[in-house]
Design a protein around this motif. Structure first.
Motif, PDB file in Angstrom:
ATOM      1  N   PHE A  92      47.375  55.505  37.615  1.00  0.00           N
ATOM      2  CA  PHE A  92      46.897  54.707  36.482  1.00  0.00           C
ATOM      3  C   PHE A  92      47.537  53.321  36.499  1.00  0.00           C
ATOM      4  O   PHE A  92      46.876  52.303  36.298  1.00  0.00           O
ATOM      5  N   GLY A  93      48.862  53.314  36.719  1.00  0.00           N
ATOM      6  CA  GLY A  93      49.567  52.027  36.785  1.00  0.00           C
ATOM      7  C   GLY A  93      49.104  51.186  37.965  1.00  0.00           C
ATOM      8  O   GLY A  93      48.951  49.971  37.845  1.00  0.00           O
ATOM      9  N   PHE A 100      44.404  43.981  37.347  1.00  0.00           N
ATOM     10  CA  PHE A 100      45.002  42.740  36.847  1.00  0.00           C
ATOM     11  C   PHE A 100      45.031  41.677  37.938  1.00  0.00           C
ATOM     12  O   PHE A 100      44.641  40.522  37.708  1.00  0.00           O
ATOM     13  N   HIS A 101      45.463  42.082  39.157  1.00  0.00           N
ATOM     14  CA  HIS A 101      45.492  41.134  40.266  1.00  0.00           C
ATOM     15  C   HIS A 101      44.086  40.646  40.610  1.00  0.00           C
ATOM     16  O   HIS A 101      43.885  39.453  40.903  1.00  0.00           O
ATOM     17  N   THR A 102      43.111  41.577  40.577  1.00  0.00           N
ATOM     18  CA  THR A 102      41.730  41.186  40.876  1.00  0.00           C
ATOM     19  C   THR A 102      41.208  40.194  39.856  1.00  0.00           C
ATOM     20  O   THR A 102      40.580  39.182  40.208  1.00  0.00           O
ATOM     21  N   GLN A 103      41.469  40.466  38.572  1.00  0.00           N
ATOM     22  CA  GLN A 103      41.022  39.548  37.520  1.00  0.00           C
ATOM     23  C   GLN A 103      41.698  38.192  37.644  1.00  0.00           C
ATOM     24  O   GLN A 103      41.051  37.145  37.473  1.00  0.00           O
ATOM     25  N   GLU A 104      42.992  38.205  37.948  1.00  0.00           N
ATOM     26  CA  GLU A 104      43.704  36.934  38.110  1.00  0.00           C
ATOM     27  C   GLU A 104      43.156  36.154  39.304  1.00  0.00           C
ATOM     28  O   GLU A 104      42.992  34.933  39.233  1.00  0.00           O
ATOM     29  N   ARG A 105      42.857  36.876  40.402  1.00  0.00           N
ATOM     30  CA  ARG A 105      42.311  36.216  41.583  1.00  0.00           C
ATOM     31  C   ARG A 105      40.923  35.643  41.290  1.00  0.00           C
ATOM     32  O   ARG A 105      40.610  34.510  41.686  1.00  0.00           O
ATOM     33  N   GLU A 106      40.102  36.402  40.554  1.00  0.00           N
ATOM     34  CA  GLU A 106      38.773  35.908  40.194  1.00  0.00           C
ATOM     35  C   GLU A 106      38.863  34.700  39.270  1.00  0.00           C
ATOM     36  O   GLU A 106      38.094  33.751  39.407  1.00  0.00           O
ATOM     37  N   ARG A 107      39.819  34.761  38.305  1.00  0.00           N
ATOM     38  CA  ARG A 107      39.995  33.603  37.417  1.00  0.00           C
ATOM     39  C   ARG A 107      40.467  32.378  38.194  1.00  0.00           C
ATOM     40  O   ARG A 107      40.024  31.255  37.924  1.00  0.00           O
ATOM     41  N   GLU A 108      41.355  32.600  39.169  1.00  0.00           N
ATOM     42  CA  GLU A 108      41.840  31.476  39.980  1.00  0.00           C
ATOM     43  C   GLU A 108      40.714  30.889  40.813  1.00  0.00           C
ATOM     44  O   GLU A 108      40.584  29.658  40.920  1.00  0.00           O
ATOM     45  N   ILE A 109      39.884  31.761  41.392  1.00  0.00           N
ATOM     46  CA  ILE A 109      38.723  31.285  42.166  1.00  0.00           C
ATOM     47  C   ILE A 109      37.779  30.514  41.267  1.00  0.00           C
ATOM     48  O   ILE A 109      37.248  29.462  41.641  1.00  0.00           O
TER      49      ILE A 109
END
Length: 247
Positions: A92-93, A100-109
């Motif tokens: 789960f963690g 979280f990393h995927t969302q941050e990477r998508e936001r950065e892109i």
């Protein structure tokens, strides 16, 4: 023939295999845990055989041996399920961290794309402003040239030259025009307009040279020819101005 080295190596490998075994290794440590007093006794004391046997009999029992076996079997059966439960809970963690990393990477892109888009828009605006400014400069220059030639009067004067009549202001207008061409601000920024204008200026300069030589009556054929060349090149130049500067 088997040597002592081969025998020792075989014995070591066998012990290591037993130690790494999921049952025998656990059973060994379980047995040692239930009989730690005996192990400590033999490491710290130097008893004779009778004392050793008496101590082992006094500190060991069938119950301890059974307890060691039961603990080992319980560990072998329960521990994999415990590992599975821990891995399941930790997943789960991990999933939350990966999301979280995927969302941050998508936001950065997304942020980088937005910045690149804004920079592209700024560049386009700057290029458009430069193009507009260049067009305004060329429009002002074309109007200035037109004023020097007295507007549409120039075409009428050139038609009069075709019929042998030369207007008094024609030579003055042509010379002022050629003087303007020789200045720094007398060049068009648009290369197509500048090329057509250069052709017109060359023919206009030729006509000006013929008109300034005198004895115009004898040069009527040349004057008529050169004036027609001026009219043709002037028409081509005006056409380029209308098409590219929309005036």
């Amino acid at each position: 023939m088997t040597t002592f080295v081969d025998f020792a190596t075989s014995l070591k490998d066998e012990i290591a295999a037993r130690y790494r075994s999921p049952i025998w290794g656990v059973l060994f440590f379980s047995f040692a845990a239930f009989h730690w007093k005996i192990i400590l006794y033999f490491f710290t004391e130097n008893p004779n055989s009778m004392e050793a046997i008496a101590f082992v009999e006094g500190n060991s029992s069938i119950q301890n041996v059974l307890n060691s076996v039961i603990f080992a079997m319980t560990y072998v059966i329960v521990f994999p399920w415990f590992e599975l439960s821990v891995a399941f809970l930790s997943s789960f963690g991990k999933r939350a961290r990966n999301e979280f990393h995927t969302q941050e990477r998508e936001r950065e892109i997304g942020r980088r794309k937005l910045i690149a888009q804004r920079q592209s828009q700024l560049i386009e605006i700057e290029l458009k402003n430069m193009t507009d400014q260049s067009m305004l400069t060329d429009i002002a220059l074309a109007k200035s040239y037109q004023d020097i030639l007295a507007g549409e009067n120039f075409v009428r004067w050139m038609n009069d030259v075709q019929n042998g009549a030369i207007h008094n202001n024609l030579d003055h207008s042509i010379r002022n025009y050629l003087n303007k061409v020789d200045t720094v601000e007398g060049k068009f920024i648009n290369p197509e307009i500048e090329s057509a204008h250069v052709s017109f200026v060359n023919k206009l300069s030729t006509l000006a040279s013929v008109l300034s030589d005198g004895n115009l009556d004898a040069k009527q054929p040349e004057i008529k020819k050169f004036s027609q060349n001026v009219l043709d090149s002037h028409q081509e130049y005006r056409k380029r101005v209308r098409e590219l500067l929309r005036i």
